[in-house]
Motif scaffolding. Structure first.
Motif, PDB file in Angstrom:
ATOM      1  N   GLU A 689       0.859  -1.192   0.000  1.00 30.16           N
ATOM      2  CA  GLU A 689       0.000   0.000   0.000  1.00 30.16           C
ATOM      3  C   GLU A 689       0.891   1.236   0.000  1.00 30.16           C
ATOM      4  OE1 GLU A 689      -3.412   1.456  -0.608  1.00 30.16           O
ATOM      5  OE2 GLU A 689      -3.688  -0.465   0.404  1.00 30.16           O
ATOM      6  N   ARG A 690       1.091   1.823  -1.161  1.00 25.76           N
ATOM      7  CA  ARG A 690       2.066   2.908  -1.280  1.00 25.76           C
ATOM      8  C   ARG A 690       1.645   4.161  -0.520  1.00 25.76           C
ATOM      9  NH1 ARG A 690       6.543   4.107  -3.644  1.00 25.76           N
ATOM     10  NH2 ARG A 690       7.044   6.267  -4.110  1.00 25.76           N
ATOM     11  N   GLU A 691       0.353   4.489  -0.544  1.00 28.97           N
ATOM     12  CA  GLU A 691      -0.095   5.733   0.082  1.00 28.97           C
ATOM     13  C   GLU A 691      -0.144   5.618   1.604  1.00 28.97           C
ATOM     14  OE1 GLU A 691      -0.448   8.614  -1.461  1.00 28.97           O
ATOM     15  OE2 GLU A 691       0.243   7.549  -3.233  1.00 28.97           O
ATOM     16  N   ASN A 692      -0.580   4.491   2.130  1.00 26.49           N
ATOM     17  CA  ASN A 692      -0.605   4.248   3.573  1.00 26.49           C
ATOM     18  C   ASN A 692       0.226   3.005   3.858  1.00 26.49           C
ATOM     19  OD1 ASN A 692      -2.169   6.402   4.464  1.00 26.49           O
ATOM     20  ND2 ASN A 692      -4.080   5.352   4.037  1.00 26.49           N
ATOM     21  N   VAL A 693       1.532   3.189   3.913  1.00 27.08           N
ATOM     22  CA  VAL A 693       2.457   2.053   3.898  1.00 27.08           C
ATOM     23  C   VAL A 693       2.283   1.144   5.107  1.00 27.08           C
ATOM     24  CG1 VAL A 693       4.844   1.445   3.399  1.00 27.08           C
ATOM     25  CG2 VAL A 693       4.034   3.724   2.882  1.00 27.08           C
ATOM     26  N   LEU A 694       1.887   1.716   6.245  1.00 27.51           N
ATOM     27  CA  LEU A 694       1.713   0.889   7.436  1.00 27.51           C
ATOM     28  C   LEU A 694       0.562  -0.094   7.296  1.00 27.51           C
ATOM     29  CD1 LEU A 694       2.330   3.540  10.239  1.00 27.51           C
ATOM     30  CD2 LEU A 694       3.884   1.757   9.430  1.00 27.51           C
ATOM     31  N   PRO A 704      -6.796  -8.927   6.771  1.00 28.23           N
ATOM     32  CA  PRO A 704      -5.381  -8.663   6.511  1.00 28.23           C
ATOM     33  C   PRO A 704      -4.532  -8.577   7.777  1.00 28.23           C
ATOM     34  CG  PRO A 704      -6.642  -6.640   6.341  1.00 28.23           C
ATOM     35  CD  PRO A 704      -7.636  -7.730   6.590  1.00 28.23           C
ATOM     36  N   LEU A 705      -3.346  -9.153   7.691  1.00 26.57           N
ATOM     37  CA  LEU A 705      -2.283  -8.918   8.672  1.00 26.57           C
ATOM     38  C   LEU A 705      -1.451  -7.776   8.123  1.00 26.57           C
ATOM     39  CD1 LEU A 705      -0.465  -9.667  11.120  1.00 26.57           C
ATOM     40  CD2 LEU A 705       0.689 -11.289   9.611  1.00 26.57           C
ATOM     41  N   MET A 706      -1.445  -6.644   8.833  1.00 26.50           N
ATOM     42  CA  MET A 706      -0.855  -5.416   8.294  1.00 26.50           C
ATOM     43  C   MET A 706       0.498  -5.111   8.925  1.00 26.50           C
ATOM     44  SD  MET A 706      -4.392  -3.210   8.232  1.00 26.50           S
ATOM     45  CE  MET A 706      -4.891  -3.809   9.847  1.00 26.50           C
ATOM     46  N   ALA A 707       1.264  -4.285   8.233  1.00 30.81           N
ATOM     47  CA  ALA A 707       2.554  -3.848   8.776  1.00 30.81           C
ATOM     48  C   ALA A 707       2.356  -3.214  10.146  1.00 30.81           C
ATOM     49  CB  ALA A 707       3.215  -2.871   7.813  1.00 30.81           C
ATOM     50  N   HIS A 708       1.245  -2.513  10.316  1.00 26.83           N
ATOM     51  CA  HIS A 708       0.944  -1.893  11.608  1.00 26.83           C
ATOM     52  C   HIS A 708       0.885  -2.943  12.718  1.00 26.83           C
ATOM     53  CE1 HIS A 708      -1.778  -0.347  14.768  1.00 26.83           C
ATOM     54  NE2 HIS A 708      -1.245   0.818  14.486  1.00 26.83           N
ATOM     55  N   ALA A 743      10.046  -3.572   5.920  1.00 23.53           N
ATOM     56  CA  ALA A 743      10.729  -2.607   6.782  1.00 23.53           C
ATOM     57  C   ALA A 743      10.215  -2.697   8.215  1.00 23.53           C
ATOM     58  CB  ALA A 743      10.547  -1.198   6.237  1.00 23.53           C
ATOM     59  N   ALA A 744       8.901  -2.925   8.387  1.00 21.14           N
ATOM     60  CA  ALA A 744       8.339  -3.018   9.737  1.00 21.14           C
ATOM     61  C   ALA A 744       8.979  -4.158  10.519  1.00 21.14           C
ATOM     62  CB  ALA A 744       6.831  -3.201   9.657  1.00 21.14           C
ATOM     63  N   LEU A 745       9.205  -5.287   9.869  1.00 19.35           N
ATOM     64  CA  LEU A 745       9.869  -6.412  10.538  1.00 19.35           C
ATOM     65  C   LEU A 745      11.309  -6.066  10.901  1.00 19.35           C
ATOM     66  CD1 LEU A 745       8.435  -9.283   8.332  1.00 19.35           C
ATOM     67  CD2 LEU A 745       8.124  -9.089  10.811  1.00 19.35           C
ATOM     68  N   LEU A 746      12.006  -5.396   9.983  1.00 18.06           N
ATOM     69  CA  LEU A 746      13.388  -5.012  10.270  1.00 18.06           C
ATOM     70  C   LEU A 746      13.457  -4.038  11.438  1.00 18.06           C
ATOM     71  CD1 LEU A 746      14.732  -4.543   6.623  1.00 18.06           C
ATOM     72  CD2 LEU A 746      15.168  -6.479   8.153  1.00 18.06           C
TER      73      LEU A 746
END
Length: 804
Positions: A689-694, A704-708, A743-746
């Motif tokens: 999701e480019r606009e809301n990356v989280l 969905p399992l999200m980066a957030h 990136a969230a995992l890193l």
């Protein structure tokens, strides 16, 4: 009478006389709503003059009185001013928390003030470097002001819109917004605000970089200042300097101290760009810096926060105790550019280091990853100036140290795990439910704009709650070159750090006891080739293409790979001979390169990392504390015909693996199993999701399992494999700050993440992933295992991130 007279002076810009009258009124009004009004208006004057402690005392006393007499409107306005005190002190999370309370109160008792609040919320976002988010908030405020015909407020929002565009590197847009605001202020006879708009327009004019010549030597990336000055004709810079100096004098006449200093510093920078160092030095000495505590927002609070006031705000100045962060950063940038032009590179680097320390301290106040990565943009010009000064020094190791000082700084702070919050939890639950419905509708070729609109609302609410998290303040020191070299030597690797310096692509090669700088040519042609390559890879994945179209895509794909290999790899490979593998620290658009697909890197272990420090930290974490025999986690998402065979093949390799498939593969179960897992393989539909990356996500059985969601993990998993389309894609912010699922995992501390930077065909994913785990079982490192697994799929888009 004194209170009313003070209000009228306040409306007409005579703040000293207004304060005198309000000071007379306060002791005569022992209690009652009128005293609450007078205190509220006096708090506005104190905010204008930077006396935050006095402003807060008056605002809180006003709120207490208003509450006791049941006057909810004055109470809400007083709370609004209290939140603005936090903003002036640089405490953005607290300010936004207070503004959230005020928003709920305004919706109930005074909805006409919501656009006013939105303007201040946008100023807080600008102070955190979130220019695009601030712009969207301002669009809503502009609409509200227009409907209420509040033209002074409308013009202020236009000016803030210009600032947002300037920070985002959209210079023409910034000039247009500033010009519109300036015209509106002049028609309203608001001279102080007109000068602020004129200054913003001049800053955008100076920042706008000249168009590159045939050599492509100028930077086209977002930014300002240092890049804008580069290549500008001396006459153009001299004209900007004259305008800025005249503007500084006019600002000083109206008591706009901070604006006067900003205009003076702009004149200094323009004179440096014009080569007039003597006059630049003279002006720089006149614009002496202030010794002040942190203060963020350059925009002064408006008189409309006072009781019963809708008039245009007066000319305002912040006291010497509240110089905005933007002014202090500009002072250090002007000093650094002047010192560098005079050949005083050590002095230039000291000034840059001082400025970046201010940004770093400011970042430490923020707990939201969104804001931590955004705030780096505030120091992007300083970082560029530091790199230029380091390059002029000629030492490759010094350049390497400065490149590390300037990139991916959010990784130096420990992750902030949000506490349980009912409002956020409810919003997440609704978002998951609606996202599942939206996904099902799209699969059936049905679109529901109302569901999409509500999803965006929920995403915004969740982000806003995250923005209110306080920061950790403590951070890691930058990794030294010696530490990175020791880790590289132990692993037999070489590191390539790519830098875009004013449109030229440089490579720092570290390994075998040497550090070298290689110039690779213009950045933009390579970046364009990467963008085209990503488009080609996405086009060929998962479609039944007609042979003619498939041939065109294949030819374009090969052409882009060759362009990248010729421009990037050919000059580098001789310096990498003898290394068992490569660590790449990419920059901006080059973060989307599928390294294993490049001619020349086939079969070579390659790891991509946000910075050398992140790689070294991840490498140490990967090699210590490994739990022997801990069964892997295998998760299969729904509606993918290829997933079941993939999971079955991996289960044969890992008989004791924990499997979550079908209805058991829920978000809660996956997060619980993922917490502290030794190795986790997640095969599911993915979406970047480019606009809301989280909110980049993997689709599981209940949504969905999200980066957030990853931020909720107590212990980061050690090794995560994401067998999903383009979930390895990243949004790269200024300073090479990264956002996305990978990136969230890193950020959470996962040492190794394997994911795809483009859409991947199902059959390729199955073959590469099965081979990858087979090679892992043979004790190969993750990067070596991925290189071996990709041998039969030369266009594999999987990349090993972090450590390998």
């Amino acid at each position: 009478m004194h209170g009313q007279r003070g209000l009228m002076y306040l409306r007409t810009g005579r703040t000293a006389e207004a304060l005198e009258q309000l000071d007379l009124a306060v002791p005569r009004l022992v209690r009652g709503v009128e005293l609450a009004r007078v205190l509220l208006n006096r708090s506005v004057i104190h905010l204008m003059t930077g006396k935050v402690r006095l402003a807060r005392a008056d605002a809180r006393r006003s709120a207490e009185l208003a509450r006791s007499y049941g006057h909810e409107v004055i109470e809400a306005k007083a709370l609004h001013n209290d939140g603005y005190c936090d903003l002036l002190l640089g405490d953005i999370p607290t300010a936004l928390t207070v503004f959230g309370e005020v928003e709920r109160a305004y919706r109930r008792v005074n909805p006409g003030f919501l656009p006013v609040l939105a303007l201040d919320q946008a100023r807080a976002l600008l102070a955190a470097g979130l220019a695009d988010e601030a712009g969207r908030t301002l669009d809503g405020a502009l609409d509200g002001f227009r409907k209420q015909r509040l033209m002074q407020d409308y013009a202020e929002a236009e000016l803030a819109r210009a600032q947002a565009a300037l920070h985002a590197g959209r210079f023409t847009e910034a000039r247009t917004w500033a010009r519109h605001a300036e015209d509106r202020f002049r028609r309203r006879r608001s001279p102080a605000w007109a000068l602020r708009a004129e200054l913003m327009r001049l800053r955008a004019e100076f920042a706008d970089p000249p168009r590159p010549g045939p050599s492509g030597a100028l930077d086209q990336a977002a930014g300002s200042g240092a890049r804008g000055a580069l290549g500008r004709k001396a006459g153009e810079s001299g004209a900007v300097a004259r305008k800025a100096w005249e503007l500084a004098a006019r600002c000083a006449e109206l008591g706009l101290r901070d604006e006067s200093e900003m205009a003076t510093l702009l004149a200094v920078r323009a004179l440096v760009a014009a080569g007039n160092l003597t006059e630049a030095d003279s002006l720089a000495n006149r614009a002496a810096p202030s010794a002040v505590p942190p203060a963020v927002s350059a925009a002064p609070p408006a008189v409309r926060r006072g009781a019963d006031s809708r008039a245009a705000p007066p000319a305002k100045r912040l006291s010497s105790r509240a110089a905005p962060l933007e002014v202090r950063l500009m002072r250090r940038l002007a000093d650094a550019e002047l010192a560098s032009a005079r050949g005083l590179r050590g002095q230039a680097l000291r000034r840059v280091r001082s400025g970046l320390a201010l940004v770093h301290e400011h970042r430490g106040r923020l707990g939201s990853l969104d804001m931590q990565t955004g705030v780096t943009a505030l120091g992007s010009d300083l970082a560029a100036a530091g790199l230029v000064a380091a390059l002029a020094n000629g030492s490759a190791r010094l350049v390497f140290e400065w490149s590390e000082r300037c990139r991916a700084q959010a990784f130096r702070f420990p992750p902030i795990r949000p506490q349980h919050d009912e409002q956020t939890a409810e919003a997440l639950a609704e978002l998951r439910h609606l996202a599942q419905r939206l996904h099902a509708g799209e699969a059936a070729a049905r679109r529901d704009p109302e569901i999409r609109r509500r999803c965006l609302e929920l995403e915004r609410l969740i982000r806003e709650r995250g923005w209110q998290l306080p920061g950790a303040r403590a951070s890691l020191a930058p990794a030294s070159t010696a530490v990175v070299e020791a880790e590289l030597a132990a692993a037999g690797l070489a590191l390539v750090s790519l830098l875009n310096v004013r449109g030229r692509l440089l490579a720092l090669v570290l390994g075998a006891g040497r550090c070298r700088i290689l110039e690779l040519g213009a950045y933009e042609p390579l970046a364009e080739a990467v963008r085209r390559l990503t488009g080609d890879l996405n086009a060929r994945a998962g479609r039944n293409l007609r042979p003619a179209l498939a041939a065109v895509i294949e030819a374009s794909l090969r052409r882009q790979l060759a362009t990248i290999a010729d421009g990037l790899l050919a000059p580098l490979l001789p310096s990498l001979a003898g290394a068992r593998g490569i660590v790449v620290v990419p920059t901006m658009d080059l973060s989307a390169i599928p390294w294993g697909a490049l001619p020349g890197l086939a079969g070579k272990p390659v790891v991509a990392a946000p910075s050398a420090q992140v790689w070294a930290t991840a490498q140490r974490a990967r090699l210590v504390g490994v739990a022997d025999g801990e069964p892997p986690l295998l998760v299969a998402g729904p509606n993918l015909t290829a997933v079941e065979p993939e999971i079955e093949r991996l289960a044969a390799l890992y008989p004791k693996a924990r499997r979550l498939t079908g209805s058991a593969a829920t978000v809660a179960a996956t997060l619980e199993a993922l917490d502290g897992a030794s190795i986790a393989h997640l095969a599911a539909h993915g979406h970047h999701e480019r606009e809301n990356v989280l909110f980049s996500r993997l689709v599981l059985s209940d949504g969905p399992l999200m980066a957030h969601d990853v931020q909720r993990l107590r212990t980061a998993p050690r090794h995560v494999v994401l067998s999903a389309c383009d979930i390895g894609r990243l949004v790269v912010r200024p300073g090479d700050e990264l956002l996305g699922f990978t990136a969230a995992l890193l950020y959470m501390g996962t040492p190794t993440v394997v994911s795809s930077v483009a859409k991947v065909p199902d059959e390729t994913a199955i073959e590469v992933m099965a081979a990858y785990h087979r090679h892992l079982a043979l004790s190969l490192s993750p990067a070596a295992a991925l290189a071996a697994a990709s041998a039969s799929a030369p266009l594999s888009t999987f990349v090993c991130f972090g450590a390998g």
